[in-house]
Design a protein around this motif. Sequence first.
Motif, short mmCIF file in Angstrom:
data_model
loop_
_atom_site.label_atom_id
_atom_site.label_comp_id
_atom_site.label_asym_id
_atom_site.label_seq_id
_atom_site.Cartn_x
_atom_site.Cartn_y
_atom_site.Cartn_z
N THR A 118 21.37 -19.65 -26.13
CA THR A 118 21.68 -19.93 -27.24
C THR A 118 20.96 -21.42 -27.25
O THR A 118 20.75 -22.66 -26.39
CB THR A 118 23.11 -19.98 -27.81
N GLY A 121 22.53 -22.89 -32.13
CA GLY A 121 23.72 -21.51 -33.05
C GLY A 121 23.14 -20.36 -32.86
O GLY A 121 23.81 -19.66 -33.25
N ASP A 123 22.00 -17.83 -31.06
CA ASP A 123 21.67 -16.82 -30.09
C ASP A 123 19.64 -15.86 -30.13
O ASP A 123 19.58 -15.42 -30.96
CB ASP A 123 23.04 -15.24 -29.92
N ARG A 358 25.27 -24.91 -29.03
CA ARG A 358 26.37 -24.29 -29.96
C ARG A 358 27.40 -25.29 -29.77
O ARG A 358 27.78 -26.29 -28.43
CB ARG A 358 27.18 -22.79 -29.75
N LYS A 420 35.75 -34.70 -27.85
CA LYS A 420 37.11 -33.29 -28.65
C LYS A 420 37.65 -34.19 -29.66
O LYS A 420 38.22 -34.51 -30.66
CB LYS A 420 38.09 -32.56 -27.91
N ASP A 426 36.25 -31.88 -36.29
CA ASP A 426 34.93 -32.27 -37.21
C ASP A 426 33.60 -32.84 -36.53
O ASP A 426 33.46 -33.86 -36.30
CB ASP A 426 35.47 -33.19 -38.58
N TRP A 463 23.28 -26.37 -37.33
CA TRP A 463 23.89 -25.33 -36.47
C TRP A 463 23.49 -24.25 -37.64
O TRP A 463 23.60 -24.85 -38.53
CB TRP A 463 24.93 -25.35 -36.26
N GLY A 466 27.61 -19.85 -40.21
CA GLY A 466 28.83 -19.45 -39.76
C GLY A 466 29.22 -19.69 -38.30
O GLY A 466 29.60 -19.26 -37.47
N THR A 467 28.31 -20.67 -37.84
CA THR A 467 28.07 -21.36 -36.14
C THR A 467 29.71 -21.49 -35.76
O THR A 467 30.34 -22.29 -37.05
CB THR A 467 28.18 -22.73 -35.98
N GLU A 468 30.43 -21.48 -35.29
CA GLU A 468 31.90 -21.73 -34.73
C GLU A 468 32.06 -23.56 -34.73
O GLU A 468 30.88 -24.18 -34.36
CB GLU A 468 32.43 -20.94 -33.57
N GLN A 469 32.94 -23.83 -35.16
CA GLN A 469 33.18 -25.02 -35.14
C GLN A 469 33.81 -26.08 -33.67
O GLN A 469 33.89 -24.97 -32.77
CB GLN A 469 35.03 -25.11 -35.75
N PRO A 471 35.40 -26.57 -29.97
CA PRO A 471 36.32 -25.97 -29.99
C PRO A 471 36.88 -27.09 -29.54
O PRO A 471 37.18 -28.13 -28.77
CB PRO A 471 35.84 -24.93 -28.41
#
Length: 668
Positions: A118, A121, A123, A358, A420, A426, A463, A466-469, A471
């Motif tokens: 990846t 963001g 693949d 990512r 985190k 954010d 990114w 649609g890349t995930e936030q 984690p």
Amino acid sequence: MTAASTLRTASTRERASTRRVPARARALPSSSSPRRRRLSITTSPGLRLDAASPRAPTRARAASDVVESSSAPLDPIGLNPDRAAVVNADPDAYSWTKQWYPVAVVDVLDETKPHPTTLLGIDLVVWKNGDGSWSVFEDKCPHRLAPLSEGRVESDGTLLCAYHAWRFDGDGKCTSMPQASSAEEEERIKANVRSCAFKRPSMVAQGLVWAWGEGGKDAEMEAAMTPPLFVPEIEGIGKSGRASCGGFRNHWQVRDLPYGWNAFFENAIDPAHAVVSHHTLVGSRYDDPAGFQCVVERPVTDAGGFRCAIDPAVPPFNSIGKYDAETSYDFQPPALLKIDWRHEGGRFLTSHYCVPTRPGWCRHFVVTIAQRRPEMGNKIREHRWFKLNLFTLTSPAWLTHVLGPTFLHQDMVLLHQQEKIIAQGDGQAMAQKWKDQVFTPSTADKMTIFFYKWFEKNGPIPWAPGTEQMPPIERDSSKLFDTYEMHTKYCTHCQGALRNTEIGMWATGAIAGAKLFWVGASVVFTAALLGSGDDASSSLDVFELASAVDGSVYGDFFSALSLGATSFFLWGFAQMFRTYPFSHSEDDIVMEGTAKIGLSNDGPSAYIDFVDSTLFKEKGGDHNRGCECSTCSPHFKDLIKSTMLARAKKSPAVVEEAEEERSIPVAR
């Protein structure tokens, strides 16, 4: 040679003839002229030590202020000559996507399979095509967007999609579409540009597969005109790791890490944490922490990053009061950090690539290059930094890969949770959130402040939509330290070592079990013989039984115990290829073992003496292109030398003076 590589070569030659400076640096000053750099050696907010008089404080900006570049051309110290030309052409130009990124290590890849990865963001899939070169596609088939990484590399050198068996060559062109109703229809479909895979510009250099940060019709041209973040010191060093000049490179290590790009660099450019977080591996958390200043060697720019020396080079680079080596940190965006350790007897350059994959994850590549000067004597052998790095030069790839992450594991939980906590859900506002929340009163934080100032201006990471936030925090240590998923599953060296280790484990365990069974059977048989005598009604005497057992049974018993212990050890070693958690609240046998054999302490070592004399037998000779040792580099003699090192050479009393200065509290 492909059209893309031909274009790249032509473009490089054109660039070399029009933009590159002669030899190494058009910006290099003469020996009589002052260097074009601004210094900010800050001891406390509002104070600065003048370089010419390190003990005389003058008013200056606070440590959190970034050093601004002058209008004069930047000193290209540490930069690849091609990169230096680009940075000097437009130091304020920066784009995350119009960059080359390393995505895989060639030496660890299985050539018969596609490999997912990846980048920003997106693949991607890395695979070796029929031309013998590595291709990089976006990991989606143009037909129905199924992942191509789940497909197969066929014997004809095409990549087959496992969903509907469409095939693609190395350039992304569709070569087979079996659902067509006729040959004419198949040719018509294959001729349509929409049937092509989403190819990225790619290349192989310095043992890595590189991919361009974006696709599109102009990607090949832009990639061909952009110099990658190569490490010049690696040039001339072959697959064996040895260069004709006597230089040496260890095996590339690669690993996915469960924290983000910015968390990695924040940590990696922080010398102060090394002897604390990496207790016993590189020093002592109780004895080695010490203050230092930051000397700006290359000012901060958008395109060029920055380079700073630490003065003095504190542990693990020197011992307290013993300053005969220098260290610089060189951040080159978007992915490279060079930690440059220099001694009159040689040099170790550790090059880290960190690729943003990512949110909350990155892929880390690291290699160390040694450039030795045996004619300068063997004093260098006593340095812990030299000993630690020399050990990795002599280890097989699989051993380097399985033991190397112990260093990363010591930071794992700290960095995974820290980002985190700062992000607060954010991850896109990390630079601003970091600045608003942290407390950085010491000059030891200066390079980290530089980094986040750079990131605040040039971030956030773009990114893919649609890349995930970011984690959430992972509390399950088996997942956080999942070595198999983060490395072993895509490394052929470690897969082979794991397989052989498990074979050895089962073999020794089976033999141990068989021997124990034989021992038990022999004891029972002997007891039965004794019990069948004339006095069968009397109880069996243990000592009589022990003396009656054949002597070979005892040998088999101890052999079974040894084999059982070996099997247990191999089981534990095999687990390191799968997962091995680390906790700072507990002692770790690997770390403690490193300390016990003397690698984490300064001083003599018979093992290091043997390895050093074996690896670096020859004296002199031409070093590889880009070498920055004291013999080859025009920078070395003109560097802003460590003031502590310079004073140590002038006066033997510097050790006592340094210890006195360490005892003086720093003003806040």
